[in-house]
Design a protein around this motif. Structure first.
Motif, mmCIF file in Angstrom:
data_model
loop_
_atom_site.group_PDB
_atom_site.id
_atom_site.type_symbol
_atom_site.label_atom_id
_atom_site.label_comp_id
_atom_site.label_asym_id
_atom_site.label_seq_id
_atom_site.Cartn_x
_atom_site.Cartn_y
_atom_site.Cartn_z
ATOM 1 N N CYS A 1 50.222 30.121 43.217
ATOM 2 C CA CYS A 1 48.628 30.345 43.584
ATOM 3 C C CYS A 1 48.586 31.513 44.203
ATOM 4 C CB CYS A 1 48.064 29.327 44.222
ATOM 5 S SG CYS A 1 47.634 27.649 43.327
ATOM 6 N N LEU A 2 49.215 31.650 45.294
ATOM 7 C CA LEU A 2 49.309 33.045 46.105
ATOM 8 C C LEU A 2 49.670 33.989 45.372
ATOM 9 C CD1 LEU A 2 50.607 31.594 49.190
ATOM 10 C CD2 LEU A 2 48.449 32.606 48.986
ATOM 11 N N ARG A 3 50.508 34.083 44.572
ATOM 12 C CA ARG A 3 50.907 35.113 43.639
ATOM 13 C C ARG A 3 50.025 35.572 42.345
ATOM 14 N NH1 ARG A 3 56.655 35.454 40.236
ATOM 15 N NH2 ARG A 3 55.751 36.291 38.349
ATOM 16 N N LEU A 4 49.040 34.587 41.870
ATOM 17 C CA LEU A 4 48.440 34.741 40.832
ATOM 18 C C LEU A 4 47.102 35.286 41.360
ATOM 19 C CD1 LEU A 4 48.271 31.302 39.053
ATOM 20 C CD2 LEU A 4 48.749 33.504 38.134
ATOM 21 N N VAL A 5 46.561 35.234 42.583
ATOM 22 C CA VAL A 5 45.781 35.771 43.378
ATOM 23 C C VAL A 5 46.086 37.331 44.109
ATOM 24 C CG1 VAL A 5 44.090 33.798 43.683
ATOM 25 C CG2 VAL A 5 45.844 34.564 45.789
ATOM 26 N N GLY A 6 47.456 37.534 43.901
ATOM 27 C CA GLY A 6 47.821 39.011 44.430
ATOM 28 C C GLY A 6 48.564 38.827 45.807
ATOM 29 N N HIS A 7 48.346 37.697 46.549
ATOM 30 C CA HIS A 7 49.148 37.746 47.879
ATOM 31 C C HIS A 7 50.495 37.483 47.801
ATOM 32 C CE1 HIS A 7 45.241 37.660 49.846
ATOM 33 N NE2 HIS A 7 44.721 36.894 48.706
ATOM 34 N N TYR A 8 51.501 38.620 47.449
ATOM 35 C CA TYR A 8 52.643 38.598 46.862
ATOM 36 C C TYR A 8 53.626 38.361 48.259
ATOM 37 C CZ TYR A 8 51.630 40.415 42.443
ATOM 38 O OH TYR A 8 50.747 40.470 41.364
ATOM 39 N N ASP A 9 53.226 38.971 49.665
ATOM 40 C CA ASP A 9 53.848 38.524 50.751
ATOM 41 C C ASP A 9 53.790 37.012 51.148
ATOM 42 O OD1 ASP A 9 54.982 41.216 51.471
ATOM 43 O OD2 ASP A 9 53.181 41.751 51.841
ATOM 44 N N ALA A 10 52.671 36.522 51.044
ATOM 45 C CA ALA A 10 52.560 35.015 51.527
ATOM 46 C C ALA A 10 53.433 34.265 50.286
ATOM 47 C CB ALA A 10 50.962 34.722 51.431
ATOM 48 N N ALA A 11 53.283 34.702 49.109
ATOM 49 C CA ALA A 11 53.968 34.128 48.262
ATOM 50 C C ALA A 11 55.414 33.900 48.433
ATOM 51 C CB ALA A 11 53.730 34.613 46.577
ATOM 52 N N VAL A 12 56.090 34.973 48.789
ATOM 53 C CA VAL A 12 57.340 35.037 48.995
ATOM 54 C C VAL A 12 57.793 34.039 50.257
ATOM 55 C CG1 VAL A 12 59.240 36.521 50.332
ATOM 56 C CG2 VAL A 12 57.706 37.444 48.308
ATOM 57 N N THR A 13 57.025 33.913 51.210
ATOM 58 C CA THR A 13 57.335 33.094 52.345
ATOM 59 C C THR A 13 57.107 31.537 51.673
ATOM 60 O OG1 THR A 13 56.316 34.612 53.871
ATOM 61 C CG2 THR A 13 56.269 32.125 54.340
ATOM 62 N N ALA A 14 56.076 31.356 50.869
ATOM 63 C CA ALA A 14 55.923 30.040 50.385
ATOM 64 C C ALA A 14 57.181 29.636 49.272
ATOM 65 C CB ALA A 14 54.725 29.711 49.595
ATOM 66 N N PHE A 15 57.573 30.462 48.581
ATOM 67 C CA PHE A 15 58.646 30.273 47.889
ATOM 68 C C PHE A 15 59.805 30.120 48.561
ATOM 69 C CE2 PHE A 15 56.899 33.040 44.151
ATOM 70 C CZ PHE A 15 56.630 31.849 43.327
ATOM 71 N N ARG A 16 60.191 30.757 49.612
ATOM 72 C CA ARG A 16 61.407 30.670 50.585
ATOM 73 C C ARG A 16 61.142 29.161 51.172
ATOM 74 N NH1 ARG A 16 62.025 36.684 52.307
ATOM 75 N NH2 ARG A 16 63.415 37.331 50.804
ATOM 76 N N GLN A 17 60.161 28.755 51.634
ATOM 77 C CA GLN A 17 59.793 27.405 52.156
ATOM 78 C C GLN A 17 60.088 26.333 51.251
ATOM 79 O OE1 GLN A 17 55.757 28.173 53.825
ATOM 80 N NE2 GLN A 17 56.498 28.020 55.527
ATOM 81 N N SER A 18 59.685 26.403 50.028
ATOM 82 C CA SER A 18 59.996 25.643 48.846
ATOM 83 C C SER A 18 61.398 25.455 48.758
ATOM 84 C CB SER A 18 59.356 26.215 47.628
ATOM 85 O OG SER A 18 59.643 25.229 46.576
ATOM 86 N N LEU A 19 62.176 26.245 48.861
ATOM 87 C CA LEU A 19 63.903 26.241 48.565
ATOM 88 C C LEU A 19 64.433 25.736 49.758
ATOM 89 C CD1 LEU A 19 64.386 29.866 47.053
ATOM 90 C CD2 LEU A 19 64.444 27.777 45.756
ATOM 91 N N GLU A 20 63.805 25.528 50.832
ATOM 92 C CA GLU A 20 64.406 24.772 52.094
ATOM 93 C C GLU A 20 64.552 23.119 51.921
ATOM 94 O OE1 GLU A 20 62.314 25.914 55.574
ATOM 95 O OE2 GLU A 20 62.832 28.185 55.276
ATOM 96 N N PHE A 21 63.806 22.651 50.869
ATOM 97 C CA PHE A 21 63.691 21.256 50.706
ATOM 98 C C PHE A 21 64.504 20.716 49.772
ATOM 99 C CE2 PHE A 21 59.748 22.235 53.179
ATOM 100 C CZ PHE A 21 59.492 21.418 53.739
ATOM 101 N N GLY A 22 65.317 19.659 49.923
ATOM 102 C CA GLY A 22 66.149 19.262 49.044
ATOM 103 C C GLY A 22 65.667 18.305 47.831
ATOM 104 N N SER A 23 64.167 18.231 48.002
ATOM 105 C CA SER A 23 63.853 17.263 46.881
ATOM 106 C C SER A 23 63.667 18.015 45.451
ATOM 107 C CB SER A 23 61.932 16.893 47.364
ATOM 108 O OG SER A 23 61.442 18.001 47.450
ATOM 109 N N LEU A 24 64.210 19.146 45.353
ATOM 110 C CA LEU A 24 63.924 19.870 44.174
ATOM 111 C C LEU A 24 65.310 19.611 43.419
ATOM 112 C CD1 LEU A 24 62.421 23.376 45.479
ATOM 113 C CD2 LEU A 24 61.258 21.400 44.274
ATOM 114 N N SER A 25 65.146 19.535 42.108
ATOM 115 C CA SER A 25 66.526 19.557 40.970
ATOM 116 C C SER A 25 67.000 20.952 41.059
ATOM 117 C CB SER A 25 66.005 19.102 39.713
ATOM 118 O OG SER A 25 65.285 19.980 39.096
ATOM 119 N N SER A 26 68.257 20.987 40.635
ATOM 120 C CA SER A 26 68.959 22.390 40.550
ATOM 121 C C SER A 26 68.060 23.219 39.418
ATOM 122 C CB SER A 26 70.189 22.166 40.017
ATOM 123 O OG SER A 26 70.322 21.591 38.940
ATOM 124 N N GLU A 27 67.335 22.941 38.499
ATOM 125 C CA GLU A 27 66.737 23.475 37.573
ATOM 126 C C GLU A 27 65.538 24.258 38.243
ATOM 127 O OE1 GLU A 27 64.255 23.011 33.237
ATOM 128 O OE2 GLU A 27 65.559 21.519 34.051
#
Length: 190
Positions: A50-76
C-alpha cells in the motif's frame, strides 16, 4: 455485545480495502493485524505494498523489512517480498542495498524472475534503476487466506512499436529519431 475483530478479520478487511484502492483505511486494518504473530508478516507486507502504491517508498522499505522478520511466511512468500524490497530500494537509488537483497534471493532461488539480470546490471555500474515492474496481484482466495503474491500478467498485448504520428506532425527519418519519438509516445500514453 459485539466481539472484537480478530487479526485475520482485520487482514481480510484490509485486503478488501486495498483492492478497492482505499489505501489509508487498508493500512489501518493491516496495522491492527500486526500484533498477532501469525498475521504480522503478511500484514506488514500488505502495508508495504500500500505504501509503495501511494509513493511512500522509504516507509515501504521499512514495512517490507518488518515483514521479513516474522517466521509465519512461506519461503515462496519471503522471496517475493525480498524481490519487492529490492525493487523498492532500486527506486530509491539504493543500488548497493538492492544488490545485497538480490544476491540473497539468488542464493535461495537461482532462477527467480529477472534477479540475475538485475544483479549483473547493478554490479556493472550501469546508471539508473530498472523501472518498477507492476506489482504482483495479491490473491486472498488462493489457498485460503494466505494472500500469496502471484506473478503479474498483462491483460492485453502491448504493441511492439508505438505510433509515431501525432507527436510533432513529422515522422522521424533516422533510427535514432524513431527511438527518441517512440519513447516520447510511450510516455504520453501512460
Amino acid at each position: 455485545m459485539d466481539q472484537p475483530m480478530t487479526a485475520g478479520e482485520h487482514y481480510e478487511r484490509g485486503l478488501l480495502l486495498k483492492r478497492m484502492r482505499i489505501f489509508v483505511s487498508a493500512l489501518k486494518e493491516f496495522q491492527q493485524a500486526t500484533p498477532d504473530p501469525q498475521w504480522a508478516g503478511k500484514a506488514y507486507a500488505q502495508m508495504a505494498l500500500c505504501l509503495r502504491l501511494v509513493g511512500h517508498y522509504d516507509a515501504a522499505v521499512t514495512a517490507f523489512r518488518q515483514s521479513l522478520e516474522f517466521g509465519s511466511l512461506s519461503s515462496e512468500e519471503r522471496i517475493h517480498i525480498m524481490y519487492l524490497l529490492g525493487q523498492t530500494l532500486e527506486a530509491l537509488s539504493r543500488e548497493i542495498q538492492a544488490l545485497v537483497v538480490y544476491r540473497q534471493i539468488r542464493s535461495e532461488h537461482s532462477t527467480f524472475l529477472d534477479v540475475e539480470h538485475r544483479i549483473r546490471r547493478l554490479s556493472s555500474g550501469v546508471p539508473g534503476p530498472i523501472p518498477l515492474r507492476p506489482l504482483g496481484r495479491i490473491a486472498p482466495n488462493v489457498q485460503g487466506v494466505e494472500g500469496r503474491i502471484l506473478r503479474w500478467k498483462p491483460t492485453r498485448k502491448q504493441p511492439n512499436v508505438p505510433a509515431l504520428t501525432g507527436l510533432s506532425g513529422a515522422i522521424p527519418k533516422s533510427q535514432t529519431d524513431k527511438r527518441r519519438h517512440a519513447r516520447v509516445a510511450v510516455r504520453l500514453r501512460s
